[in-house]
Write a protein that holds these residues in place. Sequence first.
Motif, short mmCIF file in Angstrom:
data_model
loop_
_atom_site.label_atom_id
_atom_site.label_comp_id
_atom_site.label_asym_id
_atom_site.label_seq_id
_atom_site.Cartn_x
_atom_site.Cartn_y
_atom_site.Cartn_z
N CYS A 8 -9.11 0.97 -1.25
CA CYS A 8 -8.74 2.11 -0.41
C CYS A 8 -8.32 3.34 -1.22
CB CYS A 8 -7.63 1.73 0.57
SG CYS A 8 -6.00 1.60 -0.18
N CYS B 214 -5.77 1.24 -5.89
CA CYS B 214 -6.45 0.13 -5.24
C CYS B 214 -7.96 0.41 -5.27
CB CYS B 214 -5.95 0.00 -3.80
SG CYS B 214 -6.87 -1.19 -2.80
N GLY C 200 -1.46 0.36 0.78
CA GLY C 200 -2.32 1.23 1.57
C GLY C 200 -3.18 0.47 2.57
N CYS C 201 -3.80 -0.63 2.12
CA CYS C 201 -4.75 -1.34 2.98
C CYS C 201 -4.41 -2.81 3.19
CB CYS C 201 -6.17 -1.21 2.43
SG CYS C 201 -6.45 -2.07 0.87
N CYS D 203 -1.78 -4.50 -1.66
CA CYS D 203 -1.88 -3.04 -1.67
C CYS D 203 -1.06 -2.49 -0.50
CB CYS D 203 -3.34 -2.62 -1.52
SG CYS D 203 -3.53 -0.84 -1.28
ZN LIG Z 1 -5.75 -0.67 -0.83
#
Ligand SMILES: [Zn+2]
Length: 110
Positions: free
Chosen positions: A23, A20, A75-76, A73
């Motif tokens: 992040c 990503c 992650g974020c 994503c």
């Molecule tokens: Zn991300």
Amino acid sequence: MKMQITENLDVDVDARVWSCHHCGAALGAAEANYKESCLVAARDPEEIWQPHVREEVTFSYHRDWCRIVEFYCPGCGWLIEVEVLPPGHPITHDIELDLDGLREPQKGAH
Ligand SMILES: [Zn+2]
């Protein structure tokens, strides 16, 4: 060496991994489809584009004919990509990189 490929995607051409851009979360092998590492939401098009009229023909996308497929994503939560696909259509593989070719300019610099 990390390179930005789209506004939301980077690739590390040495580690051969998608990530990503926002992040840095890993999104799978660069030879594979990054979408398979994303969170996926298949949305009814009428959530996004309201029918213009309540008739047989609405002048909007019909829910039996398409889905809005969003890739986030893990992650974020950033929206990485959006596709408009017929229901049941496999996820498209839209980016295939020449990873060795991307490394060549660095080889020439040494
Ligand atoms: Zn991300």
